[in-house]
Write an enzyme that holds these catalytic residues in place. Structure first.
Site, PDB file in Angstrom:
ATOM      1  N   TYR A  79       0.817  -1.221   0.000  1.00  0.00           N
ATOM      2  CA  TYR A  79       0.000   0.000   0.000  1.00  0.00           C
ATOM      3  C   TYR A  79       0.850   1.271   0.000  1.00  0.00           C
ATOM      4  O   TYR A  79       0.378   2.337   0.404  1.00  0.00           O
ATOM      5  CB  TYR A  79      -0.948   0.000   1.205  1.00  0.00           C
ATOM      6  CG  TYR A  79      -2.199  -0.828   0.993  1.00  0.00           C
ATOM      7  CD1 TYR A  79      -3.124  -0.505  -0.006  1.00  0.00           C
ATOM      8  CD2 TYR A  79      -2.482  -1.926   1.799  1.00  0.00           C
ATOM      9  CE1 TYR A  79      -4.278  -1.248  -0.194  1.00  0.00           C
ATOM     10  CE2 TYR A  79      -3.639  -2.683   1.619  1.00  0.00           C
ATOM     11  CZ  TYR A  79      -4.537  -2.329   0.614  1.00  0.00           C
ATOM     12  OH  TYR A  79      -5.690  -3.060   0.428  1.00  0.00           O
ATOM     13  N   ARG A 115     -13.588  -4.873 -10.120  1.00  0.00           N
ATOM     14  CA  ARG A 115     -13.977  -3.645  -9.399  1.00  0.00           C
ATOM     15  C   ARG A 115     -15.498  -3.494  -9.366  1.00  0.00           C
ATOM     16  O   ARG A 115     -16.059  -3.032  -8.369  1.00  0.00           O
ATOM     17  CB  ARG A 115     -13.336  -2.421 -10.048  1.00  0.00           C
ATOM     18  CG  ARG A 115     -11.813  -2.461 -10.111  1.00  0.00           C
ATOM     19  CD  ARG A 115     -11.062  -1.904  -8.952  1.00  0.00           C
ATOM     20  NE  ARG A 115     -11.559  -0.711  -8.359  1.00  0.00           N
ATOM     21  CZ  ARG A 115     -10.953  -0.129  -7.315  1.00  0.00           C
ATOM     22  NH1 ARG A 115      -9.837  -0.640  -6.798  1.00  0.00           N
ATOM     23  NH2 ARG A 115     -11.436   0.950  -6.770  1.00  0.00           N
ATOM     24  N   THR A 121     -15.595   1.582  -2.505  1.00  0.00           N
ATOM     25  CA  THR A 121     -14.707   1.437  -1.342  1.00  0.00           C
ATOM     26  C   THR A 121     -15.499   1.482  -0.043  1.00  0.00           C
ATOM     27  O   THR A 121     -15.268   0.670   0.863  1.00  0.00           O
ATOM     28  CB  THR A 121     -13.655   2.569  -1.351  1.00  0.00           C
ATOM     29  OG1 THR A 121     -13.002   2.578  -2.624  1.00  0.00           O
ATOM     30  CG2 THR A 121     -12.639   2.382  -0.246  1.00  0.00           C
ATOM     31  N   ASN A 142     -13.290  -3.551   4.404  1.00  0.00           N
ATOM     32  CA  ASN A 142     -14.207  -3.671   3.264  1.00  0.00           C
ATOM     33  C   ASN A 142     -14.007  -4.947   2.445  1.00  0.00           C
ATOM     34  O   ASN A 142     -14.302  -4.982   1.258  1.00  0.00           O
ATOM     35  CB  ASN A 142     -14.158  -2.405   2.405  1.00  0.00           C
ATOM     36  CG  ASN A 142     -12.775  -2.124   1.868  1.00  0.00           C
ATOM     37  OD1 ASN A 142     -11.856  -2.917   2.069  1.00  0.00           O
ATOM     38  ND2 ASN A 142     -12.622  -1.012   1.181  1.00  0.00           N
ATOM     39  N   HIS A 145      -9.910  -6.486  -1.959  1.00  0.00           N
ATOM     40  CA  HIS A 145      -9.078  -5.540  -2.720  1.00  0.00           C
ATOM     41  C   HIS A 145      -9.104  -5.956  -4.182  1.00  0.00           C
ATOM     42  O   HIS A 145      -9.147  -7.147  -4.494  1.00  0.00           O
ATOM     43  CB  HIS A 145      -7.625  -5.581  -2.225  1.00  0.00           C
ATOM     44  CG  HIS A 145      -6.669  -4.892  -3.172  1.00  0.00           C
ATOM     45  ND1 HIS A 145      -6.428  -3.540  -3.107  1.00  0.00           N
ATOM     46  CD2 HIS A 145      -5.963  -5.357  -4.237  1.00  0.00           C
ATOM     47  CE1 HIS A 145      -5.582  -3.206  -4.088  1.00  0.00           C
ATOM     48  NE2 HIS A 145      -5.285  -4.291  -4.785  1.00  0.00           N
ATOM     49  N   GLU A 156       0.971  -5.390  -8.793  1.00  0.00           N
ATOM     50  CA  GLU A 156       0.392  -6.101  -7.653  1.00  0.00           C
ATOM     51  C   GLU A 156       0.431  -7.621  -7.832  1.00  0.00           C
ATOM     52  O   GLU A 156       0.683  -8.351  -6.865  1.00  0.00           O
ATOM     53  CB  GLU A 156      -1.046  -5.617  -7.422  1.00  0.00           C
ATOM     54  CG  GLU A 156      -1.091  -4.169  -6.936  1.00  0.00           C
ATOM     55  CD  GLU A 156      -2.492  -3.645  -6.721  1.00  0.00           C
ATOM     56  OE1 GLU A 156      -2.613  -2.455  -6.351  1.00  0.00           O
ATOM     57  OE2 GLU A 156      -3.471  -4.402  -6.912  1.00  0.00           O
TER      58      GLU A 156
END
Ligand code: ADP
Ligand code: MG
Length: 167
Positions: A79, A115, A121, A142, A145, A156
């Protein structure tokens, strides 16, 4: 760039999945890879299976998968893009409080599809039918990711997987 509502031409959080416009031809990418993480809140709540099932029902394939417990340096590195944000230290603490499931999802438009399936988010703003609407507790805890761009997906995926671990 990291405001999920503005990414990839996605629809506003208030738009339900069934009403979202389909992606246009130009944005169609076959067999794309993206990084997905089932976060510590969701693994602790035993929701990993339901989350994985949802991705598979949506036609995303699991190219790689592993359960890990991130170290603090590992989470800080992952992050790093958020290092200047006020929530950074709390986010790192959350992501290291327990194990995660890290996965590489593969499929057509996998980055944007993931997504969409995740939702906004903040679960308070997430559309009905999204994973965050169903499984998230709050804007930090949440559940999932997902990479937000092709550039970040490549970074990533490589952060957690060797190419020889993807099938
Ligand atoms: P997304 O995960 O939807 O791409 P961001 O990249 O903006 O969202 O943020 C990364 C993660 O940091 C979020 O998923 C969430 O866990 C946490 N986070 C984001 N915004 C906040 C906030 N305002 N307060 C606390 N945690 C946050
Ligand atoms: Mg993000």
């Amino acid at each position: 760039m990291y405001d999920s509502s503005q990414l990839m031409g996605l629809t506003p959080a208030s738009t339900s999945l069934s009403r979202r416009p389909s992606l246009n031809q130009e944005s169609h990418v076959a067999n794309q890879k993206t990084l997905s993480i089932i976060k510590p809140d969701a693994t602790a709540a035993n929701n990993s299976g339901a989350i994985i099932a949802r991705f598979q029902e949506e036609g995303l394939r699991i190219a790689g998968i592993r359960k890990i417990h991130m170290s603090i340096p590992e989470a800080r590195g992952f992050y790093a893009v958020h290092a200047e944000r006020p929530f950074y230290n709390d986010l790192v603490a959350f992501m290291t409080e327990g194990p995660c499931v890290v996965m590489v999802l593969e499929g057509d438009n996998a980055i944007a599809r993931n997504r969409e399936i995740m939702g906004a988010t903040n679960p308070a703003a997430a559309a009905e039918g999204t994973l965050r609407k169903r499984f998230a507790t709050n804007i930090e805890r949440n559940a999932v990711h997902g990479s937000d761009s092709p550039e970040n997906a490549a970074i990533e995926v490589a952060y957690f997987f060797r190419t020889t671990e993807l099938f």
